[in-house]
Design a protein around this motif. Structure first.
Motif: not given
Ligand SMILES: [Zn+2]
Ligand SMILES: [Zn+2]
Length: 310
Positions: A78-81, A84, A92-94
């Motif tokens: 996702c790049g934001t968790c 990440c 990544c959690r998503a």
């Molecule tokens: Zn992530």
């Protein structure tokens, strides 16, 4: 289009399904199989979509829009968790999982695609996915020269090859003489057992509780065990005495980062890792399930190459 989909444990069906829809559609030229596919077929998998589930996660082909030859990475972080943002995108959690290589076409986010270098065949490029996981796992180890890999399946052998390329002295432990011979061919040493304490770095590449346990008994005091094989299900009982009194480090290695896929593609395209060492016969979608359960190459560690046009 035609696709092999999972409808439940041990229930794979080749059927006509709607055309895949997504950012990019790729015509599948080759999808390779691995132990995870057999796990998914037999027991399902936490990362699978609801049944009927597309599967096949080592996929290479051509973009329909541009014709570019691409490896379809099996995940997009996702790049934001928090992981990440910390650079550990493999955690990544998503995560968006991109499955469905055992089909005529697959849809994927553009971020999942990696350009295939040079004239590397599609069937070889598909192997960059598992090889990237091995690149990642080696990075979870230490710089010990003498190393053992427990398990001579395709992941164990790819790990062994990477460690040989790094100048290590590598023993691959496997009970099958066929796999020990494959290890020898890759510049490692196939053995059926190793003296406990002989090495201070062990990679577990079986993915069974007994093997996790055995890896901890094998490693030298103060050494490190890298758990590369995922154990299905819940808890594993481990010899705590090794972790406490002998200060053995136990670390996991899971999946890969996008950059590790590009590194794997490069290793395959230069021939440093010879894809032919891991390639098995090519099968069509209709023969896939039977070949996964009863591989036509016996005890050798190989991957089926699925050609959906067959
Ligand atoms: Zn992530
Ligand atoms: Zn795989």
């Amino acid at each position: 289009m035609r696709a092999a989909r999972l409808h439940g444990p041990d229930d794979v069906r080749v059927e006509d399904v709607p055309e895949p829809v997504g950012e990019v559609v790729v015509t599948v030229r080759a999808a390779t199989t691995c132990g995870t596919d057999l796990k998914m077929l037999r027991h399902g998998h936490p990362t699978l979509a609801a049944y009927p589930a597309p599967f096949g996660h080592e996929t290479a082909g051509e973009r329909i829009d541009t014709g570019e030859r691409v490896l379809v990475g099996d995940s997009v972080p996702c790049g934001t968790c928090p992981p990440c943002r910390a650079g550990r995108t493999h955690l990544c959690r998503a995560m968006t999982w991109v499955y469905g290589g055992f089909a005529e076409r697959i849809a994927a986010p553009a971020a999942a695609l990696h350009s295939i270098p040079g004239a590397l065949p599609f069937s070889a490029a598909a192997m960059a996915e598992p090889l990237a996981a091995c690149v990642h796992a080696v990075g979870r180890g230490t710089s010990e020269r003498a190393v053992a890999v427990l398990g001579g399946g395709t992941i164990g052998l790819m790990l062994a090859r990477l460690l040989v390329l790094d100048g290590r002295d590598v023993a691959v432990i496997d009970r099958h003489p066929e796999r020990r011979a494959q290890a020898d061919d890759l510049g490692a040493r196939g053995v059926d057992a190793l003296e406990p304490g002989a090495v201070a770095l062990v990679f577990e590449a079986v993915g069974r509780p007994e093997a996790w346990h055995a890896a901890l008994l094998l490693v030298a005091p103060g050494g490190r065990v890298v758990m590369v094989g995922g154990c299905p299900g819940g808890d594993v009982a481990l010899p705590a005495v090794r972790i406490h009194y002998d200060e053995v480090d136990v670390v996991g290695a899971f999946h890969h980062r996008p950059a590790e896929i590009d590194e794997a593609l490069l290793l395959l395209s230069t021939g440093a890792v010879d894809h032919a060492a891991f390639a098995g016969p090519t099968v069509g979608l209709d023969d896939l399930a039977a070949a996964l359960v009863d591989p036509p190459f016996g005890a050798e560690a190989r991957k089926l190459v699925v050609d959906p046009t067959r």
